[in-house]
Design a protein around this motif. Structure first.
Motif, PDB file in Angstrom:
ATOM      1  N   GLU A  49       0.836  -1.208   0.000  1.00  0.00           N
ATOM      2  CA  GLU A  49       0.000   0.000   0.000  1.00  0.00           C
ATOM      3  C   GLU A  49       0.871   1.259   0.000  1.00  0.00           C
ATOM      4  OE1 GLU A  49      -2.731  -0.451   3.259  1.00  0.00           O
ATOM      5  OE2 GLU A  49      -3.629  -2.240   2.363  1.00  0.00           O
ATOM      6  N   PHE A  50       1.975   1.226   0.729  1.00  0.00           N
ATOM      7  CA  PHE A  50       2.896   2.361   0.696  1.00  0.00           C
ATOM      8  C   PHE A  50       3.413   2.574  -0.722  1.00  0.00           C
ATOM      9  CE2 PHE A  50       7.300   3.767   0.472  1.00  0.00           C
ATOM     10  CZ  PHE A  50       7.183   5.041   0.996  1.00  0.00           C
ATOM     11  N   VAL A  52       2.036   1.850  -3.597  1.00  0.00           N
ATOM     12  CA  VAL A  52       0.996   2.433  -4.458  1.00  0.00           C
ATOM     13  C   VAL A  52       0.807   3.912  -4.129  1.00  0.00           C
ATOM     14  CG1 VAL A  52      -1.452   2.361  -5.086  1.00  0.00           C
ATOM     15  CG2 VAL A  52      -0.158   0.230  -4.825  1.00  0.00           C
ATOM     16  N   LYS A  53       0.742   4.254  -2.849  1.00  0.00           N
ATOM     17  CA  LYS A  53       0.577   5.663  -2.457  1.00  0.00           C
ATOM     18  C   LYS A  53       1.761   6.501  -2.918  1.00  0.00           C
ATOM     19  CE  LYS A  53      -2.461   4.880   1.444  1.00  0.00           C
ATOM     20  NZ  LYS A  53      -2.581   4.785   2.898  1.00  0.00           N
ATOM     21  N   GLU A  54       2.951   5.945  -2.854  1.00  0.00           N
ATOM     22  CA  GLU A  54       4.146   6.672  -3.287  1.00  0.00           C
ATOM     23  C   GLU A  54       4.126   6.895  -4.795  1.00  0.00           C
ATOM     24  OE1 GLU A  54       7.793   8.614  -2.302  1.00  0.00           O
ATOM     25  OE2 GLU A  54       5.973   8.090  -1.227  1.00  0.00           O
ATOM     26  N   GLN A  56       1.441   7.090  -6.616  1.00  0.00           N
ATOM     27  CA  GLN A  56       0.392   8.092  -6.837  1.00  0.00           C
ATOM     28  C   GLN A  56       0.916   9.489  -6.530  1.00  0.00           C
ATOM     29  OE1 GLN A  56      -2.575   6.497  -4.201  1.00  0.00           O
ATOM     30  NE2 GLN A  56      -3.564   5.300  -5.814  1.00  0.00           N
ATOM     31  N   ARG A  57       1.726   9.600  -5.485  1.00  0.00           N
ATOM     32  CA  ARG A  57       2.241  10.902  -5.052  1.00  0.00           C
ATOM     33  C   ARG A  57       3.226  11.496  -6.049  1.00  0.00           C
ATOM     34  NH1 ARG A  57       6.516  13.097  -2.753  1.00  0.00           N
ATOM     35  NH2 ARG A  57       7.665  11.155  -2.659  1.00  0.00           N
ATOM     36  N   SER A  59       3.421  11.140  -9.240  1.00  0.00           N
ATOM     37  CA  SER A  59       2.914  11.281 -10.600  1.00  0.00           C
ATOM     38  C   SER A  59       2.851  12.750 -11.017  1.00  0.00           C
ATOM     39  CB  SER A  59       1.519  10.667 -10.695  1.00  0.00           C
ATOM     40  OG  SER A  59       1.000  10.814 -11.997  1.00  0.00           O
ATOM     41  N   TYR A  64      -0.944   8.434 -12.452  1.00  0.00           N
ATOM     42  CA  TYR A  64      -0.662   7.349 -11.504  1.00  0.00           C
ATOM     43  C   TYR A  64      -1.606   7.385 -10.310  1.00  0.00           C
ATOM     44  CZ  TYR A  64       3.668   5.684 -13.704  1.00  0.00           C
ATOM     45  OH  TYR A  64       4.579   5.132 -14.556  1.00  0.00           O
ATOM     46  N   GLU A  65      -2.329   8.473 -10.126  1.00  0.00           N
ATOM     47  CA  GLU A  65      -3.308   8.538  -9.048  1.00  0.00           C
ATOM     48  C   GLU A  65      -4.443   7.540  -9.265  1.00  0.00           C
ATOM     49  OE1 GLU A  65      -4.455  12.648  -8.655  1.00  0.00           O
ATOM     50  OE2 GLU A  65      -2.368  13.267  -8.392  1.00  0.00           O
ATOM     51  N   GLN A  68      -4.233   1.225  -8.570  1.00  0.00           N
ATOM     52  CA  GLN A  68      -4.754   0.524  -7.409  1.00  0.00           C
ATOM     53  C   GLN A  68      -3.991  -0.782  -7.244  1.00  0.00           C
ATOM     54  OE1 GLN A  68      -8.894  -0.071  -8.232  1.00  0.00           O
ATOM     55  NE2 GLN A  68      -9.447   2.018  -7.663  1.00  0.00           N
ATOM     56  N   SER A  94      -5.255  -0.258 -13.341  1.00  0.00           N
ATOM     57  CA  SER A  94      -5.743   1.071 -13.705  1.00  0.00           C
ATOM     58  C   SER A  94      -6.364   0.948 -15.093  1.00  0.00           C
ATOM     59  CB  SER A  94      -4.605   2.095 -13.753  1.00  0.00           C
ATOM     60  OG  SER A  94      -5.054   3.294 -14.369  1.00  0.00           O
TER      61      SER A  94
END
Length: 192
Positions: A49-50, A52-54, A56-57, A59, A64-65, A68, A94
């Motif tokens: 999960e980290f 994926v969040k990274e 997304q951040r 992008s 990339y947001e 999933q 995605s």
């Protein structure tokens, strides 16, 4: 067709891959061997999960947001000199992936600093997104930035006009009749 945004993302991805290679070297120098970790273990899920969040951040275009985490395929841990590492194979989903509706498979390393507990990410290859979709995301982001910029300039202009009028009312600014009518009749950009 290559755009500035795509070249920037490519340049950023190259640095990220270089970081991944350095991370692998650090992993190889660790004295402990890799240990299997259940893919459903909370630590494996936290690391995925980290990641994926990274992604997304970082992008730039915002595409990339839409990523999933579909699932964790494999998970291992390994201690090294400076980090505790989670070595994962994951699937990302995605609608904008080149391989969509299929998932994109990636080998990642989430590094947890032994000193301060901060997390870092290394990835073998960034998810490949559809070129037209990346361009669409860039255009939306650009348009939003332009609107914010125009609103900011209009607010600054209104504020300066208010200050000017206040100074004029105090008599701090002497204007001739023609200067005064020019200032009062000049429309603000936001009114155009």
């Amino acid at each position: 067709q290559s755009t500035w945004g795509n070249r920037f993302e490519l340049h950023f991805m190259r640095w990220f891959v270089a970081f991944f290679l350095v991370a692998l070297i650090v992993l190889c120098n660790g004295s402990n061997s890799e240990e299997e970790l259940d893919v459903n273990h909370p630590d494996a899920q936290m690391a995925a999960e980290f990641a994926v969040k990274e992604l997304q951040r970082i992008s730039n275009s915002g595409i990339y947001e839409t990523l999933q985490l579909k699932r964790v395929l494999s998970a291992k841990t390994k201690a090294s000199s400076f980090h505790f590492n989670y070595i994962l194979d994951i699937e990302l989903a995605s609608p904008h992936l080149v391989v969509a509706p299929e998932a994109s498979k990636h080998h990642i390393v989430v590094m947890k600093s032994i000193n301060n507990g901060k997390l870092g990410l290394a990835i073998d290859e960034f998810p490949k997104m559809k070129e037209g979709d990346v361009e669409d995301f860039w255009l939306v982001k650009r348009d939003a930035h332009m609107r914010e910029r125009e609103e900011s300039f209009a607010a600054m202009e209104r504020k300066m006009m208010e200050k000017y009028k206040a100074l004029e009312e105090q008599g701090s600014i002497a204007t001739t009749g023609s200067q005064k009518s020019a200032v009062e009749s000049r429309p603000l950009k936001s009114e155009l």
